[in-house]
Write an enzyme that holds these catalytic residues in place. Structure first.
Site, mmCIF file in Angstrom:
data_model
loop_
_atom_site.group_PDB
_atom_site.id
_atom_site.type_symbol
_atom_site.label_atom_id
_atom_site.label_comp_id
_atom_site.label_asym_id
_atom_site.label_seq_id
_atom_site.Cartn_x
_atom_site.Cartn_y
_atom_site.Cartn_z
ATOM 1 N N THR A 162 -29.265 37.594 9.202
ATOM 2 C CA THR A 162 -30.384 38.451 9.589
ATOM 3 C C THR A 162 -30.434 39.786 8.862
ATOM 4 O OG1 THR A 162 -31.536 39.304 11.551
ATOM 5 C CG2 THR A 162 -29.165 39.619 11.471
ATOM 6 N N TYR A 163 -29.345 40.192 8.204
ATOM 7 C CA TYR A 163 -29.333 41.499 7.549
ATOM 8 C C TYR A 163 -30.350 41.532 6.411
ATOM 9 C CZ TYR A 163 -24.875 42.365 9.980
ATOM 10 O OH TYR A 163 -23.876 42.541 10.928
ATOM 11 N N SER A 164 -31.326 42.422 6.548
ATOM 12 C CA SER A 164 -32.391 42.576 5.540
ATOM 13 C C SER A 164 -33.020 41.235 5.197
ATOM 14 C CB SER A 164 -31.842 43.271 4.283
ATOM 15 O OG SER A 164 -31.350 44.561 4.595
ATOM 16 N N GLY B 290 -31.931 38.260 5.068
ATOM 17 C CA GLY B 290 -31.190 37.365 4.186
ATOM 18 C C GLY B 290 -30.845 37.942 2.835
ATOM 19 N N LYS C 147 -23.019 35.226 9.837
ATOM 20 C CA LYS C 147 -23.329 35.023 11.259
ATOM 21 C C LYS C 147 -24.651 34.305 11.442
ATOM 22 C CE LYS C 147 -21.434 39.650 12.035
ATOM 23 N NZ LYS C 147 -21.889 40.237 10.749
#
Length: 326
Positions: free
Chosen positions: A60-62, A64, A88
């Site tokens: 989910t960070y940015s 992908g 994650k």
């Protein structure tokens, strides 16, 4: 760099883990403060050259793009087998049904998406980002077991949840002969110590690795109380974490500053050293947006706090409500 076994596994990780939420396209997702790839790569290279072999990111960070940046950096700066790569699954990756959560479908879809973005055949540690209240834990655990058996993940871990939930997950895996969680990524720092009540003792008893997130309390422990940064002003999640006990928190921040001044070292080293001295902790996850952040993280391994310093840091703390998960 120091290296330790990862809980009860044979895996060896650096005592500092590099958190890669900082690296991602700032135009994607909700992290407007993240660094573009050209600014991220020197920091990733510095960390790897400093001996940090443990990198943690998330799908989910940015949206992908963090995984993409990290994957390319590993390919260019290291041998894949020398890196312990963690990501994650749980948070929403697309609108509509099955675009989030820990169902069998979501897990199978997202592990393949993460591997594609990371440019690798496997991750070393695949973690559930939060507890999914809408999916039976049995479904989640069997799916994760199958991911491991398919060779797409070497180990599985969990992140912030209640201790009873984590214990239930461990027990359910044992009952069914499924792959067990070997790590807990939880919220722990001088301003938030509630994990000391149940989660840390449980992990220590079961020999489960503990890799705390936000060990510097989103940077609040590294500067004067009234000093603001671009991230503190734009980090919406961070604004929800440290608002419960401002008077006590300020005293703790002041204590960090006093000890750092007396020792002649940056505050970050004092705050990180406090986390490292916890017997249950394997490797705190350090975010780094400047070269000095990595330098301080590595140097914190040499800081051995005295009992008197630990007392001074801990004395102002007051109980907090749960922060960082539901």
């Amino acid at each position: 760099m120091e290296y330790v076994k990862f809980g009860r596994t044979g895996l060896e990780v650096s005592r500092i883990c590099l958190g890669c939420m900082t690296y991602g396209d700032p135009s994607k997702g909700t992290h407007a403060w993240s660094l573009k790839e050209e600014d991220s790569r020197p920091l990733l290279r510095q960390a790897i050259e400093a001996g940090i072999n443990f990198l943690d990111t998330a799908n989910t960070y940015s949206d992908g793009s963090s995984e993409e940046i990290v994957g390319r950096a590993i390919k260019d700066f290291a041998r894949r087998e020398d890196i312990v790569l963690a990501t994650k699954v749980f948070n929403r990756m697309r609108p509509g049904p099955n675009g989030a959560g820990l169902s069998r479908k979501a897990i199978f879809d997202e592990i393949d998406n993460s591997l594609r973005r990371l440019g690798t055949d496997y991750v070393d540690l695949y973690q559930i980002h939060r507890w999914d209240y809408t999916t039976p834990i049995e479904e989640t655990l069997e799916a994760l077991h199958d991911v491991v058996k398919a060779g797409k993940a070497r180990y599985i871990g969990a992140s912030s949840m209640h201790a009873w939930q984590f214990a239930k997950a461990i027990y359910t895996s044992r009952l069914n002969g499924w792959t067990e969680f070997v790590s807990m990524q939880d919220h722990l720092n001088l301003l938030y110590r509630e994990e000391e009540r149940e989660m840390l003792p449980f992990c220590e008893d079961q020999k489960i690795a503990v890799i705390p997130w936000s060990p510097l309390a989103r940077g609040r422990l590294t500067r004067d109380w009234d000093e603001a940064t671009a991230r503190t002003q734009s980090d919406e999640f961070g604004k929800t974490l440290y608002t419960q006990a401002l008077e006590a928190d300020r005293k703790i921040v002041d204590a960090v500053g006093a000890i750092a001044k007396a020792r002649g070292i940056p505050r970050a080293r004092v705050a990180t050293a406090w986390v490292l001295q916890k017997s249950a902790v394997t490797a705190p996850i350090i975010g780094a947006s400047k070269p000095g952040h990595i330098t301080d993280a590595v140097a914190s391994l040499e800081v051995k706090l005295t009992p008197e310093e630990i007392d001074a840091l801990e004395a102002p703390y007051v109980p907090h409500g749960v922060a960082g998960f539901k």
